[in-house]
Scaffold this active site. Structure first.
Site, PDB file in Angstrom:
ATOM      1  N   LYS A  68      72.702 -19.545  -7.603  1.00  0.00           N
ATOM      2  CA  LYS A  68      72.665 -20.944  -8.031  1.00  0.00           C
ATOM      3  C   LYS A  68      72.061 -20.774  -9.631  1.00  0.00           C
ATOM      4  O   LYS A  68      72.818 -19.834 -10.208  1.00  0.00           O
ATOM      5  CB  LYS A  68      71.543 -21.750  -7.091  1.00  0.00           C
ATOM      6  CG  LYS A  68      71.804 -21.434  -5.673  1.00  0.00           C
ATOM      7  CD  LYS A  68      71.018 -22.760  -4.787  1.00  0.00           C
ATOM      8  CE  LYS A  68      71.530 -22.417  -3.347  1.00  0.00           C
ATOM      9  NZ  LYS A  68      71.060 -23.310  -2.545  1.00  0.00           N
ATOM     10  N   GLY A  77      67.981 -24.446   1.843  1.00  0.00           N
ATOM     11  CA  GLY A  77      66.791 -24.517   0.889  1.00  0.00           C
ATOM     12  C   GLY A  77      65.469 -25.045   1.646  1.00  0.00           C
ATOM     13  O   GLY A  77      64.419 -25.638   1.202  1.00  0.00           O
ATOM     14  N   GLU A 118      75.916 -28.719  -2.778  1.00  0.00           N
ATOM     15  CA  GLU A 118      75.202 -29.223  -4.052  1.00  0.00           C
ATOM     16  C   GLU A 118      76.385 -29.688  -4.842  1.00  0.00           C
ATOM     17  O   GLU A 118      75.762 -30.566  -5.627  1.00  0.00           O
ATOM     18  CB  GLU A 118      74.160 -28.102  -4.525  1.00  0.00           C
ATOM     19  CG  GLU A 118      72.948 -27.836  -3.697  1.00  0.00           C
ATOM     20  CD  GLU A 118      72.524 -26.323  -3.782  1.00  0.00           C
ATOM     21  OE1 GLU A 118      72.738 -25.606  -4.663  1.00  0.00           O
ATOM     22  OE2 GLU A 118      71.501 -26.087  -2.782  1.00  0.00           O
ATOM     23  N   HIS A 162      80.438 -26.180  -2.510  1.00  0.00           N
ATOM     24  CA  HIS A 162      79.002 -25.997  -2.187  1.00  0.00           C
ATOM     25  C   HIS A 162      78.450 -27.463  -1.861  1.00  0.00           C
ATOM     26  O   HIS A 162      78.836 -28.154  -2.732  1.00  0.00           O
ATOM     27  CB  HIS A 162      78.268 -25.084  -3.054  1.00  0.00           C
ATOM     28  CG  HIS A 162      76.978 -24.932  -2.497  1.00  0.00           C
ATOM     29  ND1 HIS A 162      75.892 -25.708  -2.766  1.00  0.00           N
ATOM     30  CD2 HIS A 162      76.350 -23.720  -1.975  1.00  0.00           C
ATOM     31  CE1 HIS A 162      74.728 -25.130  -1.939  1.00  0.00           C
ATOM     32  NE2 HIS A 162      75.111 -23.829  -1.519  1.00  0.00           N
ATOM     33  N   GLU A 170      77.610 -24.276   6.226  1.00  0.00           N
ATOM     34  CA  GLU A 170      76.378 -24.462   5.638  1.00  0.00           C
ATOM     35  C   GLU A 170      75.879 -25.801   5.789  1.00  0.00           C
ATOM     36  O   GLU A 170      76.051 -26.813   5.193  1.00  0.00           O
ATOM     37  CB  GLU A 170      76.243 -24.166   4.181  1.00  0.00           C
ATOM     38  CG  GLU A 170      76.630 -22.604   3.808  1.00  0.00           C
ATOM     39  CD  GLU A 170      76.234 -22.561   2.164  1.00  0.00           C
ATOM     40  OE1 GLU A 170      75.132 -21.609   2.217  1.00  0.00           O
ATOM     41  OE2 GLU A 170      76.255 -23.262   1.373  1.00  0.00           O
ATOM     42  N   SER A 173      68.825 -21.297   4.456  1.00  0.00           N
ATOM     43  CA  SER A 173      67.614 -20.556   4.977  1.00  0.00           C
ATOM     44  C   SER A 173      67.857 -19.268   5.736  1.00  0.00           C
ATOM     45  O   SER A 173      66.974 -19.184   6.491  1.00  0.00           O
ATOM     46  CB  SER A 173      66.880 -21.524   5.529  1.00  0.00           C
ATOM     47  OG  SER A 173      66.426 -22.818   4.878  1.00  0.00           O
ATOM     48  N   ASN A 201      74.034 -16.266  -3.385  1.00  0.00           N
ATOM     49  CA  ASN A 201      74.232 -17.246  -4.366  1.00  0.00           C
ATOM     50  C   ASN A 201      72.975 -17.659  -5.013  1.00  0.00           C
ATOM     51  O   ASN A 201      71.828 -18.020  -4.625  1.00  0.00           O
ATOM     52  CB  ASN A 201      74.596 -18.561  -3.407  1.00  0.00           C
ATOM     53  CG  ASN A 201      74.816 -19.846  -4.009  1.00  0.00           C
ATOM     54  OD1 ASN A 201      75.016 -19.761  -5.465  1.00  0.00           O
ATOM     55  ND2 ASN A 201      74.678 -20.882  -3.589  1.00  0.00           N
TER      56      ASN A 201
HETATM   57  P1  PGA Z   1      69.273 -20.907   0.902  1.00  0.00           P
HETATM   58  O1  PGA Z   1      70.642 -21.420   0.276  1.00  0.00           O
HETATM   59  O2  PGA Z   1      69.483 -19.640   1.571  1.00  0.00           O
HETATM   60  O3  PGA Z   1      68.391 -21.295  -0.085  1.00  0.00           O
HETATM   61  O4  PGA Z   1      69.209 -21.975   2.126  1.00  0.00           O
HETATM   62  C1  PGA Z   1      71.936 -21.277   0.734  1.00  0.00           C
HETATM   63  C2  PGA Z   1      72.989 -21.834   0.134  1.00  0.00           C
HETATM   64  O5  PGA Z   1      72.938 -22.772  -0.583  1.00  0.00           O
HETATM   65  O6  PGA Z   1      74.159 -21.248  -0.017  1.00  0.00           O
END
Ligand code: PGA
Length: 249
Positions: free
Chosen positions: A11, A173, A97, A95, A167, A213, A9
């Protein structure tokens, strides 16, 4: 046997030249991998360019969001048919976010999941609790609501192709990954819910990814959990070395 998915992903990262370079390196260096599915989810603006690069390989293309109507006066939105037209196989929905910053709800995720299937796109439906919810002991209640509402009304046939991503919001993140035990507890719970909704046999076919992460050092132990069928990778998917290490866990 569920074929693992490793999905990157990206982003809101990568300009065209950077996206093309990363996709090309991933393609060149994963050519012979057949026992897992690799999915790249770049921003809308570079979907076409990435599709062009991965053409002829087994790498799949995914978008990070979409609207729930196929066309019309919805300024700024992108429709499922547009994604299909451009060569997407997958679309990430719900997601955290998007839930946190853009008002995505379980209800809008549900509308999107239904239309995705009807157009021939496979939704990767994200669920996960916040740190506050976990600390209050609400994790499983939150997940249950997200799964039951977000996936309501899908047919048993559709459910078999579904991908769910657990998640935990506090792990995204942050460098703080769920322990395999923490992740497996929720992944197993999600499969149980899916069994209640779509039948036990269909639930066994559904791939449930973990995300939050993931990096080259923790992927193997996470993948050893029975109900973890792959990863949704954010930060570690932006760099070819780390993404390839994750892919080759
Ligand atoms: P990350 O993000 O691996 O940077 O924690 C995962 C995600 O948001 O899909």
């Amino acid at each position: 046997m569920r074929k693992p998915i490793i999905a990157g992903n990206w982003k809101m990262n990568k300009l065209t030249s950077e996206a093309v370079e990363l996709a090309r390196e991933v393609k060149d260096k994963t050519g012979t991998i057949a026992d897992r599915e690799i999915v790249l989810c770049p921003p809308f603006t570079v979907l076409s360019a990435v599709k062009e690069v991965i053409k002829g390989s087994s790498i799949k293309l995914g978008a990070q969001n979409m609207y729930w109507e196929v066309r019309g006066a919805y300024t700024g939105e992108v429709s499922p048919t547009m994604l299909k037209d451009i060569g997407c196989n997958y679309v990430i929905l719900g997601h955290s976010e998007r839930r946190q910053y853009f008002g995505e709800t379980n209800e809008t995720v549900n509308k999107k999941a239904k239309i995705a299937f009807s157009i021939g796109l496979i939704p990767i439906v994200c669920v996960g609790e916040t740190l506050q919810q976990r600390e209050k002991g609400e994790t499983l209640t939150v997940i249950e609501e997200q799964v039951k509402t977000g996936l309501s009304g899908l047919t048993k046939e559709e459910s078999k192709g579904l991908v769910v991503a657990y998640e935990p919001v506090w792990a995204i993140g942050t460098g703080k990954t769920a322990t395999p035990e923490e992740a497996e507890e929720v992944q197993r719970f999600i499969r149980k819910l899916l069994g209640q909704m779509f039948g036990k046999e269909n639930a066994q076919a559904i791939r449930i990814l973990y995300g939050g992460s993931i990096n080259p050092d923790n992927i193997s132990v996470l993948m050893s959990c029975e109900d973890i069928d792959g990863g949704l990778i954010g930060g570690a998917s932006l760099n070819v070395e780390s993404f390839l290490k994750v892919v080759r866990y």
